[in-house]
Write a protein that holds these residues in place. Structure first.
Motif, mmCIF file in Angstrom:
data_model
loop_
_atom_site.group_PDB
_atom_site.id
_atom_site.type_symbol
_atom_site.label_atom_id
_atom_site.label_comp_id
_atom_site.label_asym_id
_atom_site.label_seq_id
_atom_site.Cartn_x
_atom_site.Cartn_y
_atom_site.Cartn_z
ATOM 1 N N SER A 165 85.296 35.166 -0.178
ATOM 2 C CA SER A 165 84.810 35.894 -1.350
ATOM 3 C C SER A 165 85.945 36.688 -1.979
ATOM 4 O O SER A 165 86.928 37.025 -1.316
ATOM 5 C CB SER A 165 83.667 36.843 -0.976
ATOM 6 N N ASN A 189 84.049 31.449 -10.779
ATOM 7 C CA ASN A 189 83.973 31.776 -9.352
ATOM 8 C C ASN A 189 84.105 30.539 -8.466
ATOM 9 O O ASN A 189 84.648 30.618 -7.365
ATOM 10 C CB ASN A 189 82.659 32.498 -9.045
ATOM 11 N N ASN A 199 86.205 40.071 -4.691
ATOM 12 C CA ASN A 199 85.456 41.077 -5.426
ATOM 13 C C ASN A 199 85.816 40.979 -6.907
ATOM 14 O O ASN A 199 85.209 40.235 -7.660
ATOM 15 C CB ASN A 199 85.739 42.457 -4.857
ATOM 16 N N SER A 239 82.870 40.261 -9.706
ATOM 17 C CA SER A 239 82.333 38.969 -9.288
ATOM 18 C C SER A 239 81.080 38.607 -10.064
ATOM 19 O O SER A 239 80.784 37.432 -10.278
ATOM 20 C CB SER A 239 82.035 38.986 -7.785
ATOM 21 N N ASN A 271 87.700 30.049 -8.246
ATOM 22 C CA ASN A 271 88.483 31.259 -7.944
ATOM 23 C C ASN A 271 89.592 31.461 -8.970
ATOM 24 O O ASN A 271 90.750 31.733 -8.622
ATOM 25 C CB ASN A 271 89.061 31.191 -6.534
ATOM 26 N N ARG A 283 85.926 34.363 -15.900
ATOM 27 C CA ARG A 283 86.165 33.996 -14.503
ATOM 28 C C ARG A 283 85.316 32.794 -14.129
ATOM 29 O O ARG A 283 84.153 32.712 -14.527
ATOM 30 C CB ARG A 283 85.820 35.208 -13.626
#
Length: 122
Positions: A30, A73, A32, A53, A76, A71
């Motif tokens: 993960s 996710n 943040n 996130s 990444n 972003r």
């Protein structure tokens, strides 16, 4: 360990646009927040924009309305769309990863990219 690869810097005329990308790779459970900072010679590194996130962005006053952070996710990866660029935006831009974990209970780790030069000519 996490590696950050930045791309998208360059030379552009005032009023133009650039898009920066920063991809994080390695053992990642993960992350943040991710973001961008910039630095010019003789000055401290300053915040440009960060994104949590959950997708909430935070911007420096000097770039609000001109820059957009986003972003992906799944990849990444964090992006910085820079529009209406000004000569004062000239700087080395650094990607930043806040609290990356390789496993659920790992402590947070923090990473900086190598920097990418953005030059805006008048």
């Amino acid at each position: 360990q996490v590696q950050l690869v930045e791309s998208g810097g360059g030379l552009v005329q005032a009023g133009g646009s650039l898009r920066l990308s920063c991809a994080a790779s390695g053992s990642i459970f993960s992350i943040n927040a991710m973001g961008w900072y910039r630095q010019t010679p003789g000055k401290q590194r300053e915040l440009v924009a960060t994104i949590a996130s959950g997708g909430s962005g935070n911007y420096a006053e000097s770039v609000k309305g001109r820059f957009t952070i986003s972003r992906d996710n799944a990849k990444n990866t964090v992006y910085l769309q820079m529009d209406s660029l000004k000569p004062e935006d000239t700087a080395v831009y650094y990607c930043y990863v806040d609290c990356a974990r390789s496993y659920y209970l790992d402590p947070c780790q923090y990473y900086w990219g190598q920097g990418t030069q953005v030059t805006v000519s008048s």
